[in-house]
Design a protein around this motif. Structure first.
Motif, PDB file in Angstrom:
ATOM      1  N   MET A   1      54.139  27.185  13.196  1.00 27.03           N
ATOM      2  CA  MET A   1      54.616  28.112  14.199  1.00 27.03           C
ATOM      3  C   MET A   1      54.785  27.346  15.508  1.00 27.03           C
ATOM      4  N   LEU A   2      55.919  27.541  16.148  1.00 28.24           N
ATOM      5  CA  LEU A   2      56.158  26.935  17.448  1.00 28.24           C
ATOM      6  C   LEU A   2      55.470  27.798  18.504  1.00 28.24           C
ATOM      7  N   ILE A   3      54.412  27.236  19.090  1.00 27.92           N
ATOM      8  CA  ILE A   3      53.631  27.958  20.090  1.00 27.92           C
ATOM      9  C   ILE A   3      52.908  26.938  20.965  1.00 27.92           C
ATOM     10  N   GLY A   4      52.834  27.211  22.235  1.00 29.80           N
ATOM     11  CA  GLY A   4      52.170  26.283  23.147  1.00 29.80           C
ATOM     12  C   GLY A   4      52.878  24.949  23.245  1.00 29.80           C
ATOM     13  N   GLY A   5      54.215  24.965  23.066  1.00 27.69           N
ATOM     14  CA  GLY A   5      55.006  23.752  23.184  1.00 27.69           C
ATOM     15  C   GLY A   5      54.920  22.816  21.994  1.00 27.69           C
ATOM     16  N   LYS A   6      54.257  23.253  20.906  1.00 29.15           N
ATOM     17  CA  LYS A   6      54.118  22.416  19.717  1.00 29.15           C
ATOM     18  C   LYS A   6      54.314  23.245  18.458  1.00 29.15           C
ATOM     19  N   ASP A   7      54.718  22.570  17.400  1.00 26.64           N
ATOM     20  CA  ASP A   7      54.759  23.210  16.092  1.00 26.64           C
ATOM     21  C   ASP A   7      53.353  23.085  15.506  1.00 26.64           C
ATOM     22  N   ARG A   8      52.695  24.205  15.316  1.00 24.67           N
ATOM     23  CA  ARG A   8      51.299  24.202  14.874  1.00 24.67           C
ATOM     24  C   ARG A   8      51.171  24.900  13.522  1.00 24.67           C
ATOM     25  N   PRO A   9      50.274  24.382  12.668  1.00 28.87           N
ATOM     26  CA  PRO A   9      50.066  25.039  11.371  1.00 28.87           C
ATOM     27  C   PRO A   9      49.296  26.345  11.539  1.00 28.87           C
ATOM     28  N   VAL A  10      49.649  27.331  10.737  1.00 32.59           N
ATOM     29  CA  VAL A  10      48.906  28.591  10.685  1.00 32.59           C
ATOM     30  C   VAL A  10      48.466  28.819   9.248  1.00 32.59           C
ATOM     31  N   LYS A  11      47.341  29.465   9.080  1.00 33.86           N
ATOM     32  CA  LYS A  11      46.818  29.749   7.748  1.00 33.86           C
ATOM     33  C   LYS A  11      46.130  31.096   7.778  1.00 33.86           C
ATOM     34  N   PHE A  12      46.566  31.982   6.887  1.00 30.82           N
ATOM     35  CA  PHE A  12      45.902  33.263   6.696  1.00 30.82           C
ATOM     36  C   PHE A  12      45.177  33.198   5.365  1.00 30.82           C
ATOM     37  N   GLY A  13      43.972  33.684   5.332  1.00 30.82           N
ATOM     38  CA  GLY A  13      43.194  33.682   4.098  1.00 30.82           C
ATOM     39  C   GLY A  13      41.743  34.026   4.382  1.00 30.82           C
ATOM     40  N   ILE A  14      40.881  33.656   3.463  1.00 35.67           N
ATOM     41  CA  ILE A  14      39.464  34.004   3.569  1.00 35.67           C
ATOM     42  C   ILE A  14      38.836  33.415   4.828  1.00 35.67           C
ATOM     43  N   ASN A  15      39.081  32.124   5.092  1.00 34.23           N
ATOM     44  CA  ASN A  15      38.453  31.501   6.258  1.00 34.23           C
ATOM     45  C   ASN A  15      38.990  32.073   7.566  1.00 34.23           C
ATOM     46  N   GLN A  16      40.298  32.315   7.611  1.00 35.37           N
ATOM     47  CA  GLN A  16      40.890  32.916   8.816  1.00 35.37           C
ATOM     48  C   GLN A  16      40.328  34.312   9.039  1.00 35.37           C
ATOM     49  N   THR A  17      40.197  35.081   7.966  1.00 34.61           N
ATOM     50  CA  THR A  17      39.660  36.438   8.069  1.00 34.61           C
ATOM     51  C   THR A  17      38.231  36.397   8.575  1.00 34.61           C
ATOM     52  N   ASP A  18      37.451  35.454   8.074  1.00 31.90           N
ATOM     53  CA  ASP A  18      36.069  35.311   8.526  1.00 31.90           C
ATOM     54  C   ASP A  18      36.013  34.950  10.011  1.00 31.90           C
ATOM     55  N   LEU A  19      36.876  34.051  10.452  1.00 30.53           N
ATOM     56  CA  LEU A  19      36.932  33.692  11.876  1.00 30.53           C
ATOM     57  C   LEU A  19      37.231  34.920  12.735  1.00 30.53           C
ATOM     58  N   PHE A  20      38.220  35.698  12.301  1.00 29.80           N
ATOM     59  CA  PHE A  20      38.612  36.895  13.059  1.00 29.80           C
ATOM     60  C   PHE A  20      37.468  37.902  13.107  1.00 29.80           C
ATOM     61  N   CYS A  21      36.860  38.163  11.959  1.00 37.69           N
ATOM     62  CA  CYS A  21      35.776  39.160  11.904  1.00 37.69           C
ATOM     63  C   CYS A  21      34.574  38.709  12.719  1.00 37.69           C
ATOM     64  N   GLU A  22      34.251  37.419  12.651  1.00 37.69           N
ATOM     65  CA  GLU A  22      33.131  36.896  13.441  1.00 37.69           C
ATOM     66  C   GLU A  22      33.432  37.012  14.932  1.00 37.69           C
ATOM     67  N   LEU A  23      34.644  36.642  15.324  1.00 34.84           N
ATOM     68  CA  LEU A  23      35.054  36.728  16.728  1.00 34.84           C
ATOM     69  C   LEU A  23      34.930  38.156  17.247  1.00 34.84           C
ATOM     70  N   ARG A  24      35.370  39.111  16.451  1.00 35.08           N
ATOM     71  CA  ARG A  24      35.392  40.510  16.848  1.00 35.08           C
ATOM     72  C   ARG A  24      34.093  41.250  16.554  1.00 35.08           C
ATOM     73  N   GLY A  25      33.205  40.660  15.748  1.00 28.76           N
ATOM     74  CA  GLY A  25      31.970  41.342  15.374  1.00 28.76           C
ATOM     75  C   GLY A  25      32.238  42.559  14.501  1.00 28.76           C
ATOM     76  N   ILE A  26      33.199  42.415  13.563  1.00 28.03           N
ATOM     77  CA  ILE A  26      33.582  43.538  12.706  1.00 28.03           C
ATOM     78  C   ILE A  26      33.373  43.190  11.235  1.00 28.03           C
ATOM     79  N   LYS A  27      33.372  44.220  10.417  1.00 29.25           N
ATOM     80  CA  LYS A  27      33.275  44.050   8.967  1.00 29.25           C
ATOM     81  C   LYS A  27      34.673  43.926   8.375  1.00 29.25           C
ATOM     82  N   LEU A  28      34.700  43.493   7.125  1.00 31.35           N
ATOM     83  CA  LEU A  28      35.972  43.322   6.428  1.00 31.35           C
ATOM     84  C   LEU A  28      36.762  44.629   6.368  1.00 31.35           C
ATOM     85  N   SER A  29      36.073  45.741   6.156  1.00 32.70           N
ATOM     86  CA  SER A  29      36.770  47.030   6.099  1.00 32.70           C
ATOM     87  C   SER A  29      37.455  47.344   7.428  1.00 32.70           C
TER      88      SER A  29
END
Length: 105
Positions: A1-29
């Motif tokens: 994804m072109l963002i912040g002036g660079k082409d950067r890799p993005v990945k959605f999956g289990i690890n990304q979901t865990d990062l998001f949930c940990e950041l937000r303090g939320i459960k998977l549901s």
């Protein structure tokens, strides 16, 4: 994804979901409930910003790249072209979801 002036890799999956949930303090549901809100446009900019951050962070991890940016940096980058970045993020997210097979699984 072109963002912040660079082409950067993005990945959605289990690890990304865990990062998001940990950041937000939320459960998977809660995460899946939020994903359903993206379909209707019923979300906050912070929701999509944090989703982008978690996908960028995990993309960098998988690509063995350094990623020392916080979610405020990502928000600043999104200011450059928010519509495109949101559209690309949601397209990548949908593309990462498991596909149903013809037998319904």
């Amino acid at each position: 994804m072109l963002i912040g002036g660079k082409d950067r890799p993005v990945k959605f999956g289990i690890n990304q979901t865990d990062l998001f949930c940990e950041l937000r303090g939320i459960k998977l549901s809660d995460y899946y409930e939020l994903l359903s809100q993206f379909e209707t446009g019923n979300y906050l900019f912070g929701d999509i910003r944090d989703l982008v951050w978690s996908a960028l962070k995990d993309g960098a991890r998988q690509a063995k790249q350094q990623f020392d940016h916080d979610r405020m940096d990502v928000g600043d980058w999104m200011d450059d072209d928010p519509s495109r970045i949101i559209e690309e993020t949601l397209t990548e997210l949908v593309g990462s979801l498991p596909k149903a097979t013809s037998n319904g699984s």
